[in-house]
Design an enzyme around this catalytic site. Structure first.
Site, PDB file in Angstrom:
ATOM      1  N   ASP A  50      72.448  28.401  37.673  1.00 52.89           N
ATOM      2  CA  ASP A  50      71.317  28.214  36.891  1.00 52.89           C
ATOM      3  C   ASP A  50      71.128  29.349  35.782  1.00 52.89           C
ATOM      4  O   ASP A  50      70.894  28.913  34.607  1.00 52.89           O
ATOM      5  CB  ASP A  50      70.121  28.544  38.052  1.00 52.89           C
ATOM      6  CG  ASP A  50      70.479  29.654  38.941  1.00 52.89           C
ATOM      7  OD1 ASP A  50      71.330  30.243  38.872  1.00 52.89           O
ATOM      8  OD2 ASP A  50      69.232  30.174  39.710  1.00 52.89           O
ATOM      9  N   GLU A  58      60.663  30.830  40.702  1.00 55.35           N
ATOM     10  CA  GLU A  58      60.891  30.036  39.578  1.00 55.35           C
ATOM     11  C   GLU A  58      60.063  29.234  39.060  1.00 55.35           C
ATOM     12  O   GLU A  58      59.658  28.675  38.234  1.00 55.35           O
ATOM     13  CB  GLU A  58      62.512  29.371  39.954  1.00 55.35           C
ATOM     14  CG  GLU A  58      63.642  30.184  39.928  1.00 55.35           C
ATOM     15  CD  GLU A  58      63.784  31.177  41.059  1.00 55.35           C
ATOM     16  OE1 GLU A  58      64.321  31.909  41.178  1.00 55.35           O
ATOM     17  OE2 GLU A  58      62.985  30.874  42.266  1.00 55.35           O
ATOM     18  N   THR A 118      66.708  37.425  34.006  1.00 59.98           N
ATOM     19  CA  THR A 118      66.601  36.437  35.270  1.00 59.98           C
ATOM     20  C   THR A 118      65.914  37.103  36.416  1.00 59.98           C
ATOM     21  O   THR A 118      65.636  36.382  37.433  1.00 59.98           O
ATOM     22  CB  THR A 118      68.017  35.694  35.455  1.00 59.98           C
ATOM     23  OG1 THR A 118      67.632  34.762  36.329  1.00 59.98           O
ATOM     24  CG2 THR A 118      68.699  36.967  36.212  1.00 59.98           C
ATOM     25  N   GLU A 128      74.113  40.762  41.781  1.00 55.87           N
ATOM     26  CA  GLU A 128      72.641  41.442  41.745  1.00 55.87           C
ATOM     27  C   GLU A 128      72.332  42.874  41.374  1.00 55.87           C
ATOM     28  O   GLU A 128      71.307  43.199  41.190  1.00 55.87           O
ATOM     29  CB  GLU A 128      72.569  41.205  43.360  1.00 55.87           C
ATOM     30  CG  GLU A 128      72.781  39.874  44.000  1.00 55.87           C
ATOM     31  CD  GLU A 128      71.467  38.852  43.762  1.00 55.87           C
ATOM     32  OE1 GLU A 128      70.536  39.466  43.316  1.00 55.87           O
ATOM     33  OE2 GLU A 128      71.423  37.664  43.957  1.00 55.87           O
TER      34      GLU A 128
END
Length: 564
Positions: free
Chosen positions: A248, A362, A452, A108
């Site tokens: 993912d 997403e 991402t 993160e």
């Protein structure tokens, strides 16, 4: 591996398609959405990490480093808000410090903070972006390098796969778990690669590449990876293979690391991994979770994090299955107004314990990517519906709230920083493109790759063309006094792997015709003439399915070189 899945209810007839004028109006509405949340964060939560949007208070949720401000920096730039972007950059440059006794998530912190700082630095330091900050002296880059160094101890494992957490002052605790997620270990290449190429410290790129290799080496004979792995032994502790939770962005960064950094090793891995996913996980139009060794179905589940996949398929040049999968995922949104964290495909119902929607981006990201690829107005219609859901059901007094249950629409007093970094950003980009695409991303000086976390990173020569040094006039070269400012591209590639130069600084100079002569003496015979036959060809249709090794990285992707 086929599973009998219950059909979803049909999607109700849509309203009239979104026009260009309405796209502009919706883009303005998304801008207001951003400022409703951002201004309240600055008023009620800053300098804490995140906003509590119902109680209008703040909380330190990740590392006590003004997380939401950092995550929102490039969105301010995207909106053209020079005043607030400059103010934020200057404040962070003067006040942000990472020397705190805080144990933070490697994943993160990398994608949100390190990525946010690098993206903002690349905008603030470049006059061609139109958002250059006056009297800016690379403060964000210095902060990014300091943060990167504080994360490096996490990579000191036998496999090279990093621990999940690291203390910003003391390194890794002795009682830190040896188990991390595949996404956590394999989603660091963009940020660490860009950091290396901007600072010249090659260690950052080296450790992130080693981590990916460590995960890749443990794939099953089917070419699948599990969800969690022991970073000391390389043993999979969770052997469910999927494209959603815990996995993912591992797949995402294999392709994007190639696109941004030009390293064909990542392209090879992505091709192999993508084939395995389509062979063993794809149950058209859905994706299942299977045992990585046997391909036996474990969960017939749509996980909300899977919704990034159609957007990744667009980048891979595989649009047809992306269209079908996006349509299926969108039917779930239409049923509930949101996508739950888990939707059981066998029972066609929300998975118990996975009923929430924490403002995830997403599905919106894939909607934007598919509209960009196809210009089909149905994706603007999807965006309008998604915006209406957020405005009518998630908006609260000081921001936008998590949805506890997608059926009851009960709200929760939390708004993660990624709402501003990604959810709002992709919605804004979708409608901006529908209105003509005047933003820095669509009409700026460079092509961009999104991290991402939604941070846009430019394909500038000094970042993207490291392996193309001195192969054409105007390319970037590493300075070497022995070769009069030139090192061959072959030596560059070899030296990137050499331990003895890991901490050396790399300086760049522009290549000219005399530099090319030195290159020919050293055995690198690629010159501008080698590329003349490729002029006018378009390689964007599928950068994954075929590339020409004689072309530089940019030309393989159908992009023009800076010197052309």
């Amino acid at each position: 591996m086929l599973v009998q899945l219950l059909p979803l209810a049909s999607v109700p007839a849509a309203a009239a398609s979104v026009s260009r004028d309405e796209s502009a109006e919706l883009r303005d509405e998304v801008k207001e959405m951003f400022y409703h949340a951002f201004d309240n964060y600055m008023r009620h939560a800053f300098p804490l990490d995140e906003l509590r949007p119902m109680s209008c208070t703040g909380e330190d949720s990740l590392g006590s480093y003004s997380l939401t401000l950092i995550d929102a920096l490039d969105m301010l730039a995207l909106l053209g808000d020079r005043a607030r972007f400059s103010e934020a950059v200057n404040w962070l440059g003067k006040n942000l410090q990472f020397g705190k006794n805080k144990t933070v998530s490697v994943f993160e912190t990398t994608i949100r903070v390190l990525g946010g700082l690098l993206s903002a630095h690349l905008v603030a330091s470049d006059a061609s972006t139109g958002m250059q900050v006056d009297a800016y002296h690379n403060e964000l880059l210095h902060l990014a390098e300091d943060l990167g160094r504080r994360i490096l101890p996490a990579f000191e494992t036998p496999t090279g796969i990093p621990y999940g957490s690291v203390n910003l002052v003391y390194g890794v605790s002795q009682d830190e778990s040896q188990v991390t997620s595949t996404a956590g270990g394999g989603t660091l290449t963009l940020e660490f690669g860009v950091l290396s190429r901007l600072t010249g410290n090659l260690e950052f790129e080296k450790v992130s590449r080693t981590a990916v290799r460590g995960l890749w080496a443990q794939r099953s004979h089917l070419g699948l990876v599990g969800a969690h792995i022991n970073v000391f032994t390389g043993e999979w502790t969770h052997k469910d293979a999927g494209i959603g939770t815990s996995v993912d962005s591992f797949y995402e960064y294999l392709l994007k690391a190639y696109l941004l950094l030009g390293d064909e090793e990542y392209l090879f891995m992505f091709r192999e991994a993508y084939k395995s996913v389509m062979d063993y996980l794809h149950n058209d139009p859905w994706y299942l979770e299977v045992n990585m060794n046997s391909a036996i179905v474990v969960w017939p589940l749509f996980n909300s994090l899977q919704a990034f996949w159609p957007g990744l398929q667009v980048l891979a040049g595989d649009v047809e299955p992306a269209v079908r999968t996006h349509k299926a995922f969108y039917t779930v949104w239409k049923r509930y107004g949101f996508t739950p964290e888990g939707f059981n495909l066998a029972t066609s119902s929300v998975q118990p314990g996975q009923r929430s929607y924490p403002l995830r981006p997403e599905l919106i990201e894939s909607t934007y990517m598919l509209y960009k690829a196809t210009h089909d107005p149905m994706y603007l219609d999807c965006g309008r519906d998604i915006l209406a859901s957020l405005q009518n059901l998630a908006k609260c007094s000081c921001g936008y709230c998590h949805i506890v249950d997608v059926e009851s629409h009960e709200q929760d007093d939390h708004m993660e920083s990624f709402f501003l970094a990604e959810t709002v950003k992709y919605l804004w980009l979708l409608f901006d493109l529908g209105a003509g695409g005047e933003s820095i991303v669509e009409n700026g000086p460079y092509p961009y790759v999104f991290s991402t976390e939604g941070h846009f990173l430019p394909m500038t020569p000094e970042i993207s063309l490291l392996s193309d040094h001195c192969t054409y006039p105007g390319s970037y070269c590493q300075k070497d006094p022995v070769l009069e400012g030139v090192q061959s591209s072959r030596r560059v590639k070899a030296e990137m792997e050499a331990d003895e130069i890991v901490n050396q600084k790399v300086n760049f100079s522009l290549c000219n015709d005399s530099s090319l002569e030195v290159q020919r003496v050293q055995g690198t015979d690629q010159t501008e003439e080698d590329f003349q036959d490729s002029e006018g060809q378009d390689f964007t249709e599928s950068s994954v399915k075929g590339v020409c090794p004689k072309l530089s990285h940019w030309r393989q992707l159908g992009l023009k070189l800076g010197a052309d």
